[in-house]
Scaffold this motif. Structure first.
Motif, PDB file in Angstrom:
ATOM      1  N   ARG A  49       0.823  -1.214   0.000  1.00  0.00           N
ATOM      2  CA  ARG A  49       0.000   0.000   0.000  1.00  0.00           C
ATOM      3  C   ARG A  49       0.855   1.262   0.000  1.00  0.00           C
ATOM      4  O   ARG A  49       0.565   2.231  -0.727  1.00  0.00           O
ATOM      5  CB  ARG A  49      -0.937   0.019   1.215  1.00  0.00           C
ATOM      6  N   LEU A  50       1.897   1.277   0.797  1.00  0.00           N
ATOM      7  CA  LEU A  50       2.755   2.452   0.844  1.00  0.00           C
ATOM      8  C   LEU A  50       3.373   2.736  -0.518  1.00  0.00           C
ATOM      9  O   LEU A  50       3.532   3.887  -0.922  1.00  0.00           O
ATOM     10  CB  LEU A  50       3.853   2.265   1.891  1.00  0.00           C
ATOM     11  N   TRP A  51       3.721   1.672  -1.236  1.00  0.00           N
ATOM     12  CA  TRP A  51       4.332   1.819  -2.560  1.00  0.00           C
ATOM     13  C   TRP A  51       3.300   1.814  -3.681  1.00  0.00           C
ATOM     14  O   TRP A  51       3.658   1.986  -4.831  1.00  0.00           O
ATOM     15  CB  TRP A  51       5.348   0.699  -2.785  1.00  0.00           C
ATOM     16  N   ARG A  52       2.054   1.585  -3.346  1.00  0.00           N
ATOM     17  CA  ARG A  52       1.010   1.391  -4.354  1.00  0.00           C
ATOM     18  C   ARG A  52       1.485   0.366  -5.383  1.00  0.00           C
ATOM     19  O   ARG A  52       1.357   0.540  -6.593  1.00  0.00           O
ATOM     20  CB  ARG A  52       0.632   2.705  -5.045  1.00  0.00           C
ATOM     21  N   SER A  53       2.044  -0.710  -4.868  1.00  0.00           N
ATOM     22  CA  SER A  53       2.607  -1.756  -5.720  1.00  0.00           C
ATOM     23  C   SER A  53       1.488  -2.688  -6.167  1.00  0.00           C
ATOM     24  O   SER A  53       0.975  -3.492  -5.384  1.00  0.00           O
ATOM     25  CB  SER A  53       3.684  -2.535  -4.961  1.00  0.00           C
ATOM     26  N   GLN A  54       1.122  -2.567  -7.442  1.00  0.00           N
ATOM     27  CA  GLN A  54       0.004  -3.351  -7.962  1.00  0.00           C
ATOM     28  C   GLN A  54       0.235  -4.849  -7.781  1.00  0.00           C
ATOM     29  O   GLN A  54      -0.658  -5.588  -7.364  1.00  0.00           O
ATOM     30  CB  GLN A  54      -0.188  -3.035  -9.459  1.00  0.00           C
ATOM     31  N   VAL A  55       1.431  -5.309  -8.111  1.00  0.00           N
ATOM     32  CA  VAL A  55       1.716  -6.744  -8.081  1.00  0.00           C
ATOM     33  C   VAL A  55       1.777  -7.256  -6.649  1.00  0.00           C
ATOM     34  O   VAL A  55       1.247  -8.327  -6.330  1.00  0.00           O
ATOM     35  CB  VAL A  55       3.014  -7.056  -8.846  1.00  0.00           C
ATOM     36  N   GLU A  56       2.430  -6.520  -5.764  1.00  0.00           N
ATOM     37  CA  GLU A  56       2.506  -6.959  -4.369  1.00  0.00           C
ATOM     38  C   GLU A  56       1.112  -7.114  -3.788  1.00  0.00           C
ATOM     39  O   GLU A  56       0.806  -8.118  -3.131  1.00  0.00           O
ATOM     40  CB  GLU A  56       3.332  -5.982  -3.528  1.00  0.00           C
ATOM     41  N   TRP A  57       0.255  -6.111  -3.998  1.00  0.00           N
ATOM     42  CA  TRP A  57      -1.093  -6.207  -3.425  1.00  0.00           C
ATOM     43  C   TRP A  57      -1.886  -7.322  -4.098  1.00  0.00           C
ATOM     44  O   TRP A  57      -2.546  -8.116  -3.428  1.00  0.00           O
ATOM     45  CB  TRP A  57      -1.829  -4.876  -3.557  1.00  0.00           C
ATOM     46  N   TYR A  58      -1.825  -7.384  -5.418  1.00  0.00           N
ATOM     47  CA  TYR A  58      -2.578  -8.396  -6.156  1.00  0.00           C
ATOM     48  C   TYR A  58      -2.200  -9.807  -5.708  1.00  0.00           C
ATOM     49  O   TYR A  58      -3.067 -10.672  -5.533  1.00  0.00           O
ATOM     50  CB  TYR A  58      -2.314  -8.228  -7.652  1.00  0.00           C
ATOM     51  N   ALA A  59      -0.916 -10.043  -5.510  1.00  0.00           N
ATOM     52  CA  ALA A  59      -0.447 -11.383  -5.160  1.00  0.00           C
ATOM     53  C   ALA A  59      -0.672 -11.720  -3.696  1.00  0.00           C
ATOM     54  O   ALA A  59      -1.006 -12.856  -3.350  1.00  0.00           O
ATOM     55  CB  ALA A  59       1.030 -11.525  -5.501  1.00  0.00           C
ATOM     56  N   HIS A  60      -0.498 -10.743  -2.819  1.00  0.00           N
ATOM     57  CA  HIS A  60      -0.487 -11.045  -1.387  1.00  0.00           C
ATOM     58  C   HIS A  60      -1.815 -10.825  -0.689  1.00  0.00           C
ATOM     59  O   HIS A  60      -2.009 -11.352   0.410  1.00  0.00           O
ATOM     60  CB  HIS A  60       0.627 -10.264  -0.692  1.00  0.00           C
ATOM     61  N   TYR A  61      -2.732 -10.096  -1.308  1.00  0.00           N
ATOM     62  CA  TYR A  61      -4.048  -9.933  -0.677  1.00  0.00           C
ATOM     63  C   TYR A  61      -4.729 -11.274  -0.424  1.00  0.00           C
ATOM     64  O   TYR A  61      -5.164 -11.548   0.712  1.00  0.00           O
ATOM     65  CB  TYR A  61      -4.938  -9.018  -1.523  1.00  0.00           C
ATOM     66  N   PRO A  62      -4.857 -12.160  -1.430  1.00  0.00           N
ATOM     67  CA  PRO A  62      -5.519 -13.440  -1.143  1.00  0.00           C
ATOM     68  C   PRO A  62      -4.769 -14.285  -0.121  1.00  0.00           C
ATOM     69  O   PRO A  62      -5.376 -15.034   0.644  1.00  0.00           O
ATOM     70  CB  PRO A  62      -5.583 -14.139  -2.512  1.00  0.00           C
ATOM     71  N   LEU A  63      -3.447 -14.166  -0.082  1.00  0.00           N
ATOM     72  CA  LEU A  63      -2.670 -14.925   0.887  1.00  0.00           C
ATOM     73  C   LEU A  63      -2.905 -14.397   2.295  1.00  0.00           C
ATOM     74  O   LEU A  63      -2.973 -15.167   3.261  1.00  0.00           O
ATOM     75  CB  LEU A  63      -1.185 -14.858   0.540  1.00  0.00           C
ATOM     76  N   ALA A  64      -3.029 -13.086   2.427  1.00  0.00           N
ATOM     77  CA  ALA A  64      -3.291 -12.492   3.739  1.00  0.00           C
ATOM     78  C   ALA A  64      -4.673 -12.901   4.254  1.00  0.00           C
ATOM     79  O   ALA A  64      -4.831 -13.241   5.443  1.00  0.00           O
ATOM     80  CB  ALA A  64      -3.179 -10.971   3.657  1.00  0.00           C
ATOM     81  N   ILE A  65      -5.667 -12.867   3.382  1.00  0.00           N
ATOM     82  CA  ILE A  65      -7.021 -13.264   3.786  1.00  0.00           C
ATOM     83  C   ILE A  65      -7.047 -14.747   4.153  1.00  0.00           C
ATOM     84  O   ILE A  65      -7.649 -15.150   5.158  1.00  0.00           O
ATOM     85  CB  ILE A  65      -8.032 -12.964   2.658  1.00  0.00           C
ATOM     86  N   LYS A  66      -6.381 -15.573   3.365  1.00  0.00           N
ATOM     87  CA  LYS A  66      -6.314 -17.011   3.654  1.00  0.00           C
ATOM     88  C   LYS A  66      -5.646 -17.267   5.000  1.00  0.00           C
ATOM     89  O   LYS A  66      -6.018 -18.197   5.728  1.00  0.00           O
ATOM     90  CB  LYS A  66      -5.555 -17.736   2.539  1.00  0.00           C
ATOM     91  N   ALA A  67      -4.680 -16.423   5.345  1.00  0.00           N
ATOM     92  CA  ALA A  67      -3.958 -16.587   6.609  1.00  0.00           C
ATOM     93  C   ALA A  67      -4.744 -16.066   7.802  1.00  0.00           C
ATOM     94  O   ALA A  67      -4.307 -16.259   8.945  1.00  0.00           O
ATOM     95  CB  ALA A  67      -2.604 -15.887   6.529  1.00  0.00           C
ATOM     96  N   GLY A  68      -5.872 -15.405   7.563  1.00  0.00           N
ATOM     97  CA  GLY A  68      -6.720 -14.979   8.675  1.00  0.00           C
ATOM     98  C   GLY A  68      -6.859 -13.482   8.868  1.00  0.00           C
ATOM     99  O   GLY A  68      -7.529 -13.046   9.812  1.00  0.00           O
ATOM    100  N   LEU A  69      -6.265 -12.676   7.990  1.00  0.00           N
ATOM    101  CA  LEU A  69      -6.439 -11.232   8.109  1.00  0.00           C
ATOM    102  C   LEU A  69      -7.859 -10.871   7.693  1.00  0.00           C
ATOM    103  O   LEU A  69      -8.384 -11.377   6.699  1.00  0.00           O
ATOM    104  CB  LEU A  69      -5.439 -10.498   7.199  1.00  0.00           C
ATOM    105  N   SER A  70      -8.475  -9.985   8.457  1.00  0.00           N
ATOM    106  CA  SER A  70      -9.841  -9.562   8.156  1.00  0.00           C
ATOM    107  C   SER A  70      -9.912  -8.821   6.830  1.00  0.00           C
ATOM    108  O   SER A  70      -9.064  -7.981   6.520  1.00  0.00           O
ATOM    109  CB  SER A  70     -10.344  -8.641   9.284  1.00  0.00           C
ATOM    110  N   GLU A  71     -10.951  -9.118   6.041  1.00  0.00           N
ATOM    111  CA  GLU A  71     -11.145  -8.404   4.788  1.00  0.00           C
ATOM    112  C   GLU A  71     -11.351  -6.912   5.043  1.00  0.00           C
ATOM    113  O   GLU A  71     -10.929  -6.074   4.231  1.00  0.00           O
ATOM    114  CB  GLU A  71     -12.332  -8.980   4.019  1.00  0.00           C
ATOM    115  N   GLN A  72     -11.997  -6.562   6.156  1.00  0.00           N
ATOM    116  CA  GLN A  72     -12.219  -5.156   6.465  1.00  0.00           C
ATOM    117  C   GLN A  72     -10.918  -4.441   6.787  1.00  0.00           C
ATOM    118  O   GLN A  72     -10.706  -3.304   6.377  1.00  0.00           O
ATOM    119  CB  GLN A  72     -13.198  -5.009   7.635  1.00  0.00           C
ATOM    120  N   VAL A  73     -10.040  -5.117   7.526  1.00  0.00           N
ATOM    121  CA  VAL A  73      -8.724  -4.528   7.820  1.00  0.00           C
ATOM    122  C   VAL A  73      -7.968  -4.280   6.515  1.00  0.00           C
ATOM    123  O   VAL A  73      -7.392  -3.206   6.311  1.00  0.00           O
ATOM    124  CB  VAL A  73      -7.912  -5.444   8.751  1.00  0.00           C
ATOM    125  N   ALA A  74      -8.000  -5.249   5.629  1.00  0.00           N
ATOM    126  CA  ALA A  74      -7.325  -5.086   4.345  1.00  0.00           C
ATOM    127  C   ALA A  74      -7.961  -3.978   3.522  1.00  0.00           C
ATOM    128  O   ALA A  74      -7.267  -3.194   2.864  1.00  0.00           O
ATOM    129  CB  ALA A  74      -7.341  -6.402   3.568  1.00  0.00           C
TER     130      ALA A  74
END
Length: 219
Positions: free
Chosen positions: A108-133
């Motif tokens: 988010r700080l870098w507005r990195s399209q690829v980092e967010w695109y790739a890691h968002y589903p991994l973060a949610i799968k790991a238990g991070l709240s969708e609202q927090v994201a």
């Protein structure tokens, strides 16, 4: 983006041999006629690139695309970065939910399209709240974070935006993660700045046909 293991992960799957990811500008929303680094396939690799390329293909859900496409142009560096990412993703002392949250913070700080695109589903799968994201993506301090997420968020944000960490923030992070965890989290944060820089420099974009997470003009 890091080393993303395929097994059991409902994440991005891109076959590099089928053309890889489009090279687009993440800063100005422009599509370049020619990519800065044409997408390599395994068959195109030099003898120096081939060993690390084969390792990447075994564990990466994006093949040789994403940060690996520019990275492998420097094969010895790519090997050393691969080893570091392997530790920071799969052997770190930081729990996966917090690890992925920290990567999203840098994305988010870098507005990195690829980092967010790739890691968002991994973060949610790991238990991070969708609202927090969602709050993080909207450039807001997330509401309803768990206490350990608050500690990680404050630590990463202070270190990244102030180039320092207050005693209070350090103490909370250390209480949650311990000495090793604080060091691992710091290394993760810095490494994903490097990954974001590689992606930005190379103008690597999201897969063809997919919408970039951050739209032009969004802050």
């Amino acid at each position: 983006m890091g080393v993303l293991k395929v097994g059991g992960v409902a994440a991005v799957v891109v076959v590099a041999a089928a053309g890889g990811w489009l090279a687009t500008s993440t800063s100005w929303g422009l599509t370049r006629r020619e990519p800065r680094f044409p997408q390599l396939t395994l068959d195109q690799l030099t003898p120096a690139q081939r060993p690390v390329g084969e390792k990447i293909m075994k564990v990466s859900s994006v093949g040789l695309a994403g940060p690996y496409n520019p990275m492998i142009r420097s094969p010895e560096m790519a090997q050393r970065m691969y080893d570091l990412l392997d530790y920071l993703r799969w052997h770190t002392s930081v729990p996966t939910r917090l690890n992925e949250f920290a990567i999203l913070i840098q994305g988010r700080l870098w507005r990195s399209q690829v980092e967010w695109y790739a890691h968002y589903p991994l973060a949610i799968k790991a238990g991070l709240s969708e609202q927090v994201a969602a709050d993080l993506k909207a450039n807001k301090r997330p509401e309803n974070m768990k206490p350990d997420e608050v500690a990680v968020y404050d630590f990463c944000m202070e270190l990244s935006t102030k180039q320092a960490v207050s005693d209070e923030t350090f103490a909370r992070a250390k209480q949650v993660l311990g000495d090793q965890g604080v060091v691992d989290l710091t290394a993760l944060t810095g490494t994903y700045v490097t990954v974001a820089m590689l992606l930005s420099m190379a103008e690597e974009g999201v897969p063809p046909g997919k919408d970039p997470p951050f739209k032009p003009g969004e802050r």
